[in-house]
Scaffold this motif. Structure first.
Motif, PDB file in Angstrom:
ATOM      1  N   ARG A  27       0.704  -1.304   0.087  1.00 55.84           N
ATOM      2  CA  ARG A  27       0.033  -0.051  -0.031  1.00 55.84           C
ATOM      3  C   ARG A  27       0.884   1.248  -0.074  1.00 55.84           C
ATOM      4  O   ARG A  27       0.534   2.322  -0.771  1.00 55.84           O
ATOM      5  CB  ARG A  27      -0.912   0.014   1.316  1.00 55.84           C
ATOM      6  CG  ARG A  27      -2.211  -1.071   1.266  1.00 55.84           C
ATOM      7  CD  ARG A  27      -3.131  -0.686   2.107  1.00 55.84           C
ATOM      8  NE  ARG A  27      -2.607  -0.758   3.520  1.00 55.84           N
ATOM      9  CZ  ARG A  27      -2.596  -1.912   4.268  1.00 55.84           C
ATOM     10  NH1 ARG A  27      -2.792  -3.112   3.859  1.00 55.84           N
ATOM     11  NH2 ARG A  27      -1.991  -2.032   5.675  1.00 55.84           N
ATOM     12  N   ARG A  30       2.292   1.848  -3.465  1.00 54.17           N
ATOM     13  CA  ARG A  30       1.455   2.247  -4.522  1.00 54.17           C
ATOM     14  C   ARG A  30       0.867   3.518  -4.237  1.00 54.17           C
ATOM     15  O   ARG A  30       0.946   4.632  -5.146  1.00 54.17           O
ATOM     16  CB  ARG A  30       0.102   1.320  -4.422  1.00 54.17           C
ATOM     17  CG  ARG A  30       0.190   0.019  -4.901  1.00 54.17           C
ATOM     18  CD  ARG A  30      -1.098  -0.834  -5.022  1.00 54.17           C
ATOM     19  NE  ARG A  30      -0.908  -2.273  -5.514  1.00 54.17           N
ATOM     20  CZ  ARG A  30      -1.881  -2.969  -5.831  1.00 54.17           C
ATOM     21  NH1 ARG A  30      -3.219  -2.511  -5.237  1.00 54.17           N
ATOM     22  NH2 ARG A  30      -1.644  -4.199  -6.227  1.00 54.17           N
ATOM     23  N   ALA A  31       0.983   4.262  -2.827  1.00 58.80           N
ATOM     24  CA  ALA A  31       0.698   5.647  -2.622  1.00 58.80           C
ATOM     25  C   ALA A  31       1.849   6.315  -3.121  1.00 58.80           C
ATOM     26  O   ALA A  31       1.600   7.418  -3.769  1.00 58.80           O
ATOM     27  CB  ALA A  31       0.312   5.705  -1.224  1.00 58.80           C
ATOM     28  N   VAL A  33       3.986   5.598  -5.788  1.00 58.29           N
ATOM     29  CA  VAL A  33       3.650   5.556  -7.226  1.00 58.29           C
ATOM     30  C   VAL A  33       2.631   6.497  -7.581  1.00 58.29           C
ATOM     31  O   VAL A  33       2.787   7.540  -8.584  1.00 58.29           O
ATOM     32  CB  VAL A  33       3.514   4.354  -7.613  1.00 58.29           C
ATOM     33  CG1 VAL A  33       3.128   4.233  -9.241  1.00 58.29           C
ATOM     34  CG2 VAL A  33       4.753   3.274  -7.419  1.00 58.29           C
ATOM     35  N   GLY A  34       1.625   6.701  -6.815  1.00 51.43           N
ATOM     36  CA  GLY A  34       0.520   7.243  -7.254  1.00 51.43           C
ATOM     37  C   GLY A  34       1.059   8.968  -7.076  1.00 51.43           C
ATOM     38  O   GLY A  34       0.594   9.818  -8.071  1.00 51.43           O
ATOM     39  N   LEU A  35       1.637   9.103  -6.016  1.00 49.91           N
ATOM     40  CA  LEU A  35       1.842  10.543  -5.971  1.00 49.91           C
ATOM     41  C   LEU A  35       3.013  10.951  -6.947  1.00 49.91           C
ATOM     42  O   LEU A  35       3.011  12.208  -7.282  1.00 49.91           O
ATOM     43  CB  LEU A  35       2.569  10.681  -4.319  1.00 49.91           C
ATOM     44  CG  LEU A  35       3.100  12.072  -3.958  1.00 49.91           C
ATOM     45  CD1 LEU A  35       2.225  13.195  -4.198  1.00 49.91           C
ATOM     46  CD2 LEU A  35       4.019  12.141  -2.804  1.00 49.91           C
ATOM     47  N   TRP A  37       3.143  10.071  -9.915  1.00 48.76           N
ATOM     48  CA  TRP A  37       2.411  10.203 -11.220  1.00 48.76           C
ATOM     49  C   TRP A  37       1.680  11.476 -11.314  1.00 48.76           C
ATOM     50  O   TRP A  37       1.809  12.285 -12.241  1.00 48.76           O
ATOM     51  CB  TRP A  37       1.488   8.932 -11.494  1.00 48.76           C
ATOM     52  CG  TRP A  37       1.743   7.837 -12.134  1.00 48.76           C
ATOM     53  CD1 TRP A  37       2.954   6.714 -11.874  1.00 48.76           C
ATOM     54  CD2 TRP A  37       1.238   7.675 -13.413  1.00 48.76           C
ATOM     55  NE1 TRP A  37       2.858   6.148 -12.882  1.00 48.76           N
ATOM     56  CE2 TRP A  37       1.912   6.585 -13.996  1.00 48.76           C
ATOM     57  CE3 TRP A  37       0.499   8.302 -14.509  1.00 48.76           C
ATOM     58  CZ2 TRP A  37       2.021   5.864 -15.099  1.00 48.76           C
ATOM     59  CZ3 TRP A  37       0.257   7.859 -15.792  1.00 48.76           C
ATOM     60  CH2 TRP A  37       0.983   6.791 -16.051  1.00 48.76           C
ATOM     61  N   PHE A  38       1.474  11.898 -10.108  1.00 47.43           N
ATOM     62  CA  PHE A  38       0.652  13.180 -10.065  1.00 47.43           C
ATOM     63  C   PHE A  38       1.606  14.332  -9.986  1.00 47.43           C
ATOM     64  O   PHE A  38       1.308  15.240 -11.060  1.00 47.43           O
ATOM     65  CB  PHE A  38      -0.027  13.312  -8.692  1.00 47.43           C
ATOM     66  CG  PHE A  38      -0.771  14.543  -8.224  1.00 47.43           C
ATOM     67  CD1 PHE A  38      -2.092  15.043  -9.069  1.00 47.43           C
ATOM     68  CD2 PHE A  38      -0.059  15.572  -7.745  1.00 47.43           C
ATOM     69  CE1 PHE A  38      -2.458  16.187  -8.720  1.00 47.43           C
ATOM     70  CE2 PHE A  38      -0.470  16.852  -7.286  1.00 47.43           C
ATOM     71  CZ  PHE A  38      -1.980  17.016  -7.934  1.00 47.43           C
ATOM     72  N   TYR A 268      -5.258  -1.250 -19.391  1.00 48.73           N
ATOM     73  CA  TYR A 268      -6.153  -1.794 -18.408  1.00 48.73           C
ATOM     74  C   TYR A 268      -6.917  -2.880 -19.011  1.00 48.73           C
ATOM     75  O   TYR A 268      -6.896  -3.800 -17.955  1.00 48.73           O
ATOM     76  CB  TYR A 268      -7.027  -0.458 -17.976  1.00 48.73           C
ATOM     77  CG  TYR A 268      -8.006  -0.843 -17.015  1.00 48.73           C
ATOM     78  CD1 TYR A 268      -7.751  -1.120 -15.613  1.00 48.73           C
ATOM     79  CD2 TYR A 268      -9.511  -1.076 -17.436  1.00 48.73           C
ATOM     80  CE1 TYR A 268      -8.567  -1.109 -14.831  1.00 48.73           C
ATOM     81  CE2 TYR A 268     -10.315  -1.287 -16.396  1.00 48.73           C
ATOM     82  CZ  TYR A 268      -9.956  -1.377 -15.193  1.00 48.73           C
ATOM     83  OH  TYR A 268     -10.909  -1.772 -14.194  1.00 48.73           O
TER      84      TYR A 268
END
Length: 282
Positions: A27, A30-31, A33-35, A37-38, A268
């Motif tokens: 988790r 992934r958090a 990675v998401g940050l 990407w943003f 996806y």
């Protein structure tokens, strides 16, 4: 205190603690990675926003694009998406058929069939896709064979990707154990029945994920078909309106966003298919 509360208060086993630790790390990863990407997406948007941002004593300026041109031509360029998808689907179907035939030929013990298969793969891999498109569109008319631009493009894409995908299908066919072939023969199946009922279903299950990658790549390579000038797909529309109005930067940015969005959607869908196929391995 009842038995259920006692069970909840019981100390967790080492395996449970390790699993929770791994889940927490996943988790956290992934958090992050998401940050990331943003942040990267923000940098990309700012780069073409035309705005200025000051960090300390340094001022960064984004590239200014004509937003009015983008609004006025967005619908026209988006109209090429349907043609891009149509070319890609037709080409991947042809490529899969040719790849399967080439893979069967490369596994054949009959010399002429084996030679034909390897010759096809060597010839197509040894020449550029761009050349192959122009060969079907410009060279064949000298022989009296005139093909529409979309047919020439689909033939070139199908032949090209069929040659490269033949290795995927060959590996899939080879992955089926010899024991299963012998069991099918013991049950009285003919070689054709064995191939259709036993070998092909398992080989195709193995080949579908990498074929998805090839389809995504083909969707982008379909832009080369625009070189014929008669196929009004995404790339053709963007270059046409960009050159006509001297806004190539904005036109190509829009085309890039459409290709990127299409790639994300296909990626996806492919991940969903791979997860469904992976259930059989559990």
């Amino acid at each position: 205190m009842n038995i259920f509360s006692k069970a909840q208060d019981a100390p967790k086993s080492q395996a449970e603690l390790i699993y929770e630790l791994q889940a927490r790390k996943e988790r956290h990863f992934r958090a992050n990675v998401g940050l990331s990407w943003f942040i990267l997406l923000f940098i990309l948007v700012f780069t073409f926003s035309g705005q200025e941002i000051t960090i300390g004593s340094t001022t960064f300026s984004g590239i200014k694009v004509d937003t009015e041109f983008i609004r006025n031509n967005l619908t026209f360029i988006a109209g090429g998406l349907g043609e891009t998808i149509r070319i890609s689907i037709m080409s991947i179907v042809l490529a899969m058929i040719l790849a399967l035939l080439a893979a069967l030929g490369r596994l054949s013990t009959f010399p002429p069939i084996y030679a034909l298969s390897t010759f096809y793969v060597s010839l197509i891999r040894g020449t550029p896709l761009y050349l192959q498109i122009f060969f079907f569109f410009l060279a064949l008319p000298q022989l009296g064979i005139i093909l529409p631009g979309i047919i020439a493009g689909v033939l070139a894409l199908g032949l090209n990707y069929g040659a490269y995908m033949s290795e995927i299908f060959r590996a899939g066919l080879s992955s089926v154990g010899k024991g299963q072939r012998e069991a099918a023969i013991a049950l009285g199946m003919t070689p054709t029945q064995t191939m259709r009922r036993v070998i092909l279903p398992q080989a195709l299950r193995f080949a579908i994920p990498p074929v998805g990658n090839e389809f995504i790549a083909m969707t982008k390579d379909s832009a080369l078909v625009s070189a014929t000038g008669f196929v009004h797909e995404l790339m053709w529309r963007s270059t046409k309106v960009g050159r006509a109005q001297f806004h190539n930067l904005e036109a190509l940015i829009m085309a890039a966003m459409f290709y990127w969005g299409l790639t994300l959607i296909l990626t996806y869908v492919q991940s969903i298919i791979e997860k469904r196929l992976a259930k059989g391995d559990r």
